[in-house]
Structures are given as C-alpha cells and as structure tokens.
Motif scaffolding. Structure first.
Motif, PDB file in Angstrom:
ATOM      1  N   PRO A 178      18.399 -43.149   8.969  1.00  0.00           N
ATOM      2  CA  PRO A 178      17.197 -42.786   9.746  1.00  0.00           C
ATOM      3  C   PRO A 178      17.269 -43.169  11.214  1.00  0.00           C
ATOM      4  O   PRO A 178      16.507 -42.641  12.031  1.00  0.00           O
ATOM      5  CB  PRO A 178      16.076 -43.563   9.024  1.00  0.00           C
ATOM      6  N   PHE A 179      18.172 -44.085  11.576  1.00  0.00           N
ATOM      7  CA  PHE A 179      18.266 -44.504  12.972  1.00  0.00           C
ATOM      8  C   PHE A 179      19.178 -43.592  13.800  1.00  0.00           C
ATOM      9  O   PHE A 179      19.294 -43.785  15.010  1.00  0.00           O
ATOM     10  CB  PHE A 179      18.781 -45.946  13.058  1.00  0.00           C
ATOM     11  N   LEU A 180      19.828 -42.637  13.156  1.00  0.00           N
ATOM     12  CA  LEU A 180      20.691 -41.716  13.896  1.00  0.00           C
ATOM     13  C   LEU A 180      19.845 -40.717  14.671  1.00  0.00           C
ATOM     14  O   LEU A 180      18.776 -40.308  14.208  1.00  0.00           O
ATOM     15  CB  LEU A 180      21.619 -40.966  12.939  1.00  0.00           C
ATOM     16  N   PRO A 181      20.303 -40.294  15.850  1.00  0.00           N
ATOM     17  CA  PRO A 181      19.556 -39.267  16.596  1.00  0.00           C
ATOM     18  C   PRO A 181      19.495 -37.962  15.819  1.00  0.00           C
ATOM     19  O   PRO A 181      20.376 -37.649  15.016  1.00  0.00           O
ATOM     20  CB  PRO A 181      20.388 -39.109  17.880  1.00  0.00           C
ATOM     21  N   ARG A 182      18.462 -37.190  16.055  1.00  0.00           N
ATOM     22  CA  ARG A 182      18.314 -35.925  15.350  1.00  0.00           C
ATOM     23  C   ARG A 182      19.375 -34.922  15.775  1.00  0.00           C
ATOM     24  O   ARG A 182      19.988 -34.259  14.953  1.00  0.00           O
ATOM     25  CB  ARG A 182      16.919 -35.346  15.608  1.00  0.00           C
ATOM     26  N   ASP A 183      19.588 -34.782  17.067  1.00  0.00           N
ATOM     27  CA  ASP A 183      20.554 -33.815  17.595  1.00  0.00           C
ATOM     28  C   ASP A 183      21.875 -34.525  17.876  1.00  0.00           C
ATOM     29  O   ASP A 183      22.301 -34.673  19.023  1.00  0.00           O
ATOM     30  CB  ASP A 183      20.013 -33.133  18.864  1.00  0.00           C
ATOM     31  N   ILE A 184      22.528 -34.980  16.809  1.00  0.00           N
ATOM     32  CA  ILE A 184      23.762 -35.750  16.990  1.00  0.00           C
ATOM     33  C   ILE A 184      25.005 -34.871  16.981  1.00  0.00           C
ATOM     34  O   ILE A 184      26.045 -35.228  17.517  1.00  0.00           O
ATOM     35  CB  ILE A 184      23.873 -36.827  15.892  1.00  0.00           C
ATOM     36  N   VAL A 185      24.903 -33.684  16.373  1.00  0.00           N
ATOM     37  CA  VAL A 185      26.070 -32.808  16.253  1.00  0.00           C
ATOM     38  C   VAL A 185      26.484 -32.306  17.634  1.00  0.00           C
ATOM     39  O   VAL A 185      25.669 -31.759  18.388  1.00  0.00           O
ATOM     40  CB  VAL A 185      25.766 -31.617  15.329  1.00  0.00           C
ATOM     41  N   GLY A 186      27.748 -32.507  17.956  1.00  0.00           N
ATOM     42  CA  GLY A 186      28.275 -32.053  19.238  1.00  0.00           C
ATOM     43  C   GLY A 186      28.106 -33.032  20.376  1.00  0.00           C
ATOM     44  O   GLY A 186      28.563 -32.769  21.501  1.00  0.00           O
ATOM     45  N   VAL A 187      27.463 -34.176  20.125  1.00  0.00           N
ATOM     46  CA  VAL A 187      27.264 -35.166  21.177  1.00  0.00           C
ATOM     47  C   VAL A 187      28.618 -35.761  21.579  1.00  0.00           C
ATOM     48  O   VAL A 187      29.452 -36.066  20.730  1.00  0.00           O
ATOM     49  CB  VAL A 187      26.310 -36.284  20.693  1.00  0.00           C
ATOM     50  N   LYS A 188      28.833 -35.907  22.869  1.00  0.00           N
ATOM     51  CA  LYS A 188      30.087 -36.476  23.346  1.00  0.00           C
ATOM     52  C   LYS A 188      30.174 -37.953  22.978  1.00  0.00           C
ATOM     53  O   LYS A 188      29.183 -38.679  23.005  1.00  0.00           O
ATOM     54  CB  LYS A 188      30.207 -36.307  24.859  1.00  0.00           C
ATOM     55  N   ALA A 189      31.367 -38.385  22.627  1.00  0.00           N
ATOM     56  CA  ALA A 189      31.593 -39.777  22.248  1.00  0.00           C
ATOM     57  C   ALA A 189      32.856 -40.279  22.919  1.00  0.00           C
ATOM     58  O   ALA A 189      33.760 -39.500  23.254  1.00  0.00           O
ATOM     59  CB  ALA A 189      31.716 -39.906  20.732  1.00  0.00           C
ATOM     60  N   GLU A 190      32.916 -41.558  23.129  1.00  0.00           N
ATOM     61  CA  GLU A 190      34.082 -42.197  23.730  1.00  0.00           C
ATOM     62  C   GLU A 190      34.756 -43.045  22.670  1.00  0.00           C
ATOM     63  O   GLU A 190      34.137 -43.948  22.103  1.00  0.00           O
ATOM     64  CB  GLU A 190      33.663 -43.060  24.922  1.00  0.00           C
ATOM     65  N   ILE A 191      36.001 -42.739  22.372  1.00  0.00           N
ATOM     66  CA  ILE A 191      36.746 -43.468  21.347  1.00  0.00           C
ATOM     67  C   ILE A 191      37.695 -44.433  22.036  1.00  0.00           C
ATOM     68  O   ILE A 191      38.521 -44.026  22.858  1.00  0.00           O
ATOM     69  CB  ILE A 191      37.528 -42.511  20.428  1.00  0.00           C
ATOM     70  N   ILE A 192      37.556 -45.705  21.707  1.00  0.00           N
ATOM     71  CA  ILE A 192      38.362 -46.749  22.334  1.00  0.00           C
ATOM     72  C   ILE A 192      39.251 -47.381  21.268  1.00  0.00           C
ATOM     73  O   ILE A 192      38.752 -47.872  20.251  1.00  0.00           O
ATOM     74  CB  ILE A 192      37.478 -47.829  22.986  1.00  0.00           C
TER      75      ILE A 192
END
Length: 261
Positions: A229-243
């Motif tokens: 439930p704490f995930l954003p609603r529009d999470i699909v396609g959101v840019k992410a930074e992988i370290i």
C-alpha cells in the motif's frame, strides 16, 4: 507436700512460658501491610490527530539477471574457418561483431548461379513480351472471334513473369545464406559457453554457444504484501537509479515495472 506443690505449680509455669513465647513471636513478626483497594476506573487520554506527509522507506533485495539469454545456433551448414578472439567462455563481444565464420565458397557459387537463373528468366520475359506485342499488332488485322489469349501470348508472358519472381526469390535466399556464413552478435553479450572450433563441420540449426545480453538486465525485488500500500500508484515506467556497490561503484539508469504474484 512438696510433690503436691510441684504438680500445681508446673501447669502454671508451662502456661507462663507459652504466653511469653507468644508475646515474643508477636513482637518479632514482620508487620503486614494493609492492602489498598485498587482503583479499576478506566482512564482515557484523547489527542487530536493531524495528517502529515511521511516518506516510507521499503528495503528489499534482488538478484541481477540478464534480460535475454540466447542459445546461439547456425542457419547454414559448413566448416568453421575462423572465430572472434573474445568468442570464448567469459568473453564479452559487441553488437554486430562477427563471432565466427563458415566456409563461403559453396554459398558464393550459389549466389552466382541464382543471378544467372534470374538473368535467363528476365531475358525470357523480354522475349515473350516482344512476341506478345507482335501478336497484338497482328490481331488488329483479323476478326475478334479468331483472337484468343493464347494467340496474344498472355499465358506465355505470365509464365515468364512467374519464372522471374521465382529466380528473384532464389537469389534472395542465396544471398541470405551467404550472409549467414558470418554469425554476428545480436547484442552486447557475455559468452557463457562455446561448443565449436576451427575446422569443425556444423549443420544448420546446431547450437554453438550460450550468450547473455549485457545491454539490459533486470532486478526482481520482492515487496511484502503489507508494504504494497505504500507504493506510488503510477509506479510503472518511473525512472530509477540502480547503484551497484563494490570495489568500483557503478550507477545505471533503469525503469520500474510491476508484476503481481
């Protein structure tokens, strides 16, 4: 007389000793605290709640795996004549680099033969069209009832056109087979295993190597149901930074996708 006095005095003496012992016990006994009555009345504390923004941090772990794994195979048969120096287990090759080459002589000869067949078919088509033009001019001088498609050489022209298309298809296949004598890397890849060597004869469809795509990768990060439930609603396609932290820290750009289990 004395014995009678002792019989009367002894009981009183025993009672006196017992009474003294009782008084001594009472004086030395610990004081018993009086039990206080417990107040069981419920108490309620009220407080006015106010909504405010709070950033929730969700921690999880996942394994980096290749987005694509390919069992590389050949499309033509022949003898292996050469292979790329990096085309070894653990080697890295770039997109479009020639991984290995198959002997080309037979396929080059097939291209020449297909070109000759196409030229012959085209010549036949030119000849049939010329004959059809002559027949069409002559047909104008005779009655329409005596003129047929066969007289106008329409079937012959169609047959010649079909042979030209067939020859073009044969030439295309021959050129494709010639191109396939050089097997190229479909993407930047890590060579997991290789099963061929120079001088080895391989047949079409033979699996020769396993490679992994290193242009793109995916990290499967499981999220617990109570964290969802704490995930954003529009999470699909959101840019992410992988370290990736290690001896050398690596940073890559990515995008988020969701799959529900």
């Amino acid at each position: 007389m004395f014995k009678r006095s002792i019989k009367w005095i002894l009981p009183f003496a025993i009672l006196g000793v017992a009474g003294g012992g009782y008084m001594l016990v009472q004086e030395t006994a610990p004081e018993i605290e009086e039990q206080k009555e417990l107040d069981t009345t419920p108490r309620v504390k009220t407080q006015i709640m106010q909504a405010e923004a709070h950033q929730v941090q969700i921690s999880s772990f996942g394994e980096v795996v290749p987005l694509e794994r390919t069992a590389l195979s050949t499309q033509v048969s022949g003898e292996v004549t050469s292979w790329h120096p990096n085309f070894v287990s653990g080697g890295v090759v770039k997109r479009g680099e020639v991984l290995f080459t198959i002997e080309k002589d037979d396929y080059q000869a097939a291209v020449l033969q297909a070109e000759a067949e196409l030229a012959q078919a085209q010549a036949t088509l030119i000849e049939e069209r010329a004959k059809a033009n002559v027949a069409e001019r002559q047909a104008k001088k005779i009655k329409d009832t005596q003129v047929s498609d066969l007289y106008l050489r329409i079937p012959q022209v169609l047959s010649a056109e079909a042979r030209v298309k067939s020859a073009q298809a044969g030439l295309r296949r021959a050129k494709r087979d010639l191109e396939n004598t050089e097997v190229v890397a479909p993407y930047d890849a890590l060579v997991v295993s290789r099963n061929i060597g120079v001088g080895q004869y391989i047949t079409a469809g033979s699996q020769v190597a396993d490679i992994n795509n290193i242009e793109y990768a995916e990290v499967m990060v499981p999220i617990a149901g109570f964290d969802a439930p704490f995930l954003p609603r529009d999470i699909v396609g959101v840019k992410a930074e992988i370290i990736a932290k290690g001896r050398v820290e690596t940073v890559r750009d990515g995008r988020l996708f969701v799959t529900w289990a």
